[in-house]
Design a protein around this motif. Structure first.
Motif, PDB file in Angstrom:
ATOM      1  N   ALA A   1      40.083 109.547  51.340  1.00  0.00           N
ATOM      2  CA  ALA A   1      39.234 109.824  52.497  1.00  0.00           C
ATOM      3  C   ALA A   1      39.869 109.275  53.773  1.00  0.00           C
ATOM      4  O   ALA A   1      39.895 109.958  54.805  1.00  0.00           O
ATOM      5  N   GLY A   2      40.410 108.063  53.697  1.00  0.00           N
ATOM      6  CA  GLY A   2      41.079 107.472  54.851  1.00  0.00           C
ATOM      7  C   GLY A   2      42.300 108.271  55.280  1.00  0.00           C
ATOM      8  O   GLY A   2      42.525 108.496  56.478  1.00  0.00           O
TER       9      GLY A   2
ATOM     10  N   LEU B   1      42.945 111.565  54.637  1.00  0.00           N
ATOM     11  CA  LEU B   1      42.588 112.902  55.136  1.00  0.00           C
ATOM     12  C   LEU B   1      41.928 112.840  56.510  1.00  0.00           C
ATOM     13  O   LEU B   1      42.076 113.769  57.311  1.00  0.00           O
ATOM     14  N   ASP B   2      41.207 111.761  56.792  1.00  0.00           N
ATOM     15  CA  ASP B   2      40.578 111.609  58.105  1.00  0.00           C
ATOM     16  C   ASP B   2      41.507 110.988  59.146  1.00  0.00           C
ATOM     17  O   ASP B   2      41.207 111.040  60.332  1.00  0.00           O
ATOM     18  N   GLY B   3      42.604 110.398  58.688  1.00  0.00           N
ATOM     19  CA  GLY B   3      43.504 109.699  59.603  1.00  0.00           C
ATOM     20  C   GLY B   3      44.863 110.339  59.690  1.00  0.00           C
ATOM     21  O   GLY B   3      45.031 111.417  60.279  1.00  0.00           O
TER      22      GLY B   3
ATOM     23  N   ARG C   1      45.371 114.043  58.754  1.00  0.00           N
ATOM     24  CA  ARG C   1      44.920 114.998  59.780  1.00  0.00           C
ATOM     25  C   ARG C   1      46.007 115.191  60.836  1.00  0.00           C
ATOM     26  O   ARG C   1      46.290 116.316  61.249  1.00  0.00           O
TER      27      ARG C   1
ATOM     28  N   SER D   1      44.456 119.852  49.818  1.00  0.00           N
ATOM     29  CA  SER D   1      43.516 118.775  50.131  1.00  0.00           C
ATOM     30  C   SER D   1      42.137 119.087  49.533  1.00  0.00           C
ATOM     31  O   SER D   1      41.434 118.179  49.078  1.00  0.00           O
TER      32      SER D   1
ATOM     33  N   THR E   1      40.312 116.700  46.771  1.00  0.00           N
ATOM     34  CA  THR E   1      38.956 116.168  46.885  1.00  0.00           C
ATOM     35  C   THR E   1      38.071 116.655  45.731  1.00  0.00           C
ATOM     36  O   THR E   1      37.252 115.881  45.226  1.00  0.00           O
TER      37      THR E   1
END
Length: 170
Positions: A40-41, A43-45, A48, A66, A70
């Motif tokens: 999660a970190g 893919l969000d950071g 991205r 991705s 998930t």
């Protein structure tokens, strides 16, 4: 533990409870939850940001992989949470045998990535780790819930060998 006189369903319930209380479960649960958080970190950071620098085809591959990542991790996390519910007494082991609690989305989760050379190394690492974790949990799920227990009275020595093999990945 089975005393050798239990019917298959009771033996299976013992196996499920033994696993839920095991160090193997503790390690697998921690690894799974840590990988969910790490993914999660990513893919969000940084993931991205890396995806914005990819070619159109690579960006499409990134999006697909991705989503596969998930999906795979959510399947594993759901399965592990069911085992924790058994451990904590919130669900009887027999309840965990319900088909809806099995590891699912196998076609999606087990499919490999096609254009790996174009994907960021951070995503590739997470894909590899999640694939290995999914396969281990898939093996546990099959052993504990799906494989037929034709033998009414399991061999206690073989049961111990099977547990050791599972514990040490053999």
């Amino acid at each position: 533990m089975s005393d050798g006189n239990l019917p298959a369903a009771a033996w299976r319930a013992d196996v499920i409870q033994d696993f839920a209380r095991s160090e193997l479960f503790d390690r697998t649960f921690q690894e799974g939850m840590d990988l969910v958080e790490e993914t999660a970190g990513y893919l969000d950071g940084s993931g991205r940001q890396e995806s914005k620098q990819l070619s159109r085809n690579a960006a499409l591959a990134y999006a697909g992989e991705s989503m596969r990542l998930t999906t795979r991790l959510m399947q594993v996390a759901s399965w592990l949470l069911v085992q924790r519910a058994v451990r904590e007494g919130d669900m009887p082991p027999e309840g965990a045998c319900d088909e809806r609690y099995r590891l699912g989305a196998e076609d999606v989760c087990r499919a490999g990535h096609d254009s790996a050379e174009d994907l960021p190394s951070g995503l590739l690492l997470l894909l590899d780790r999640s694939e290995r974790l999914y396969e281990r949990v898939r093996h546990l799920d099959r052993r504990m819930y799906i494989e037929d227990t034709d033998v009414e009275t399991p061999n206690p020595v073989q049961s111990q060998f099977d547990r050791l093999r599972t514990a040490f990945g053999g």
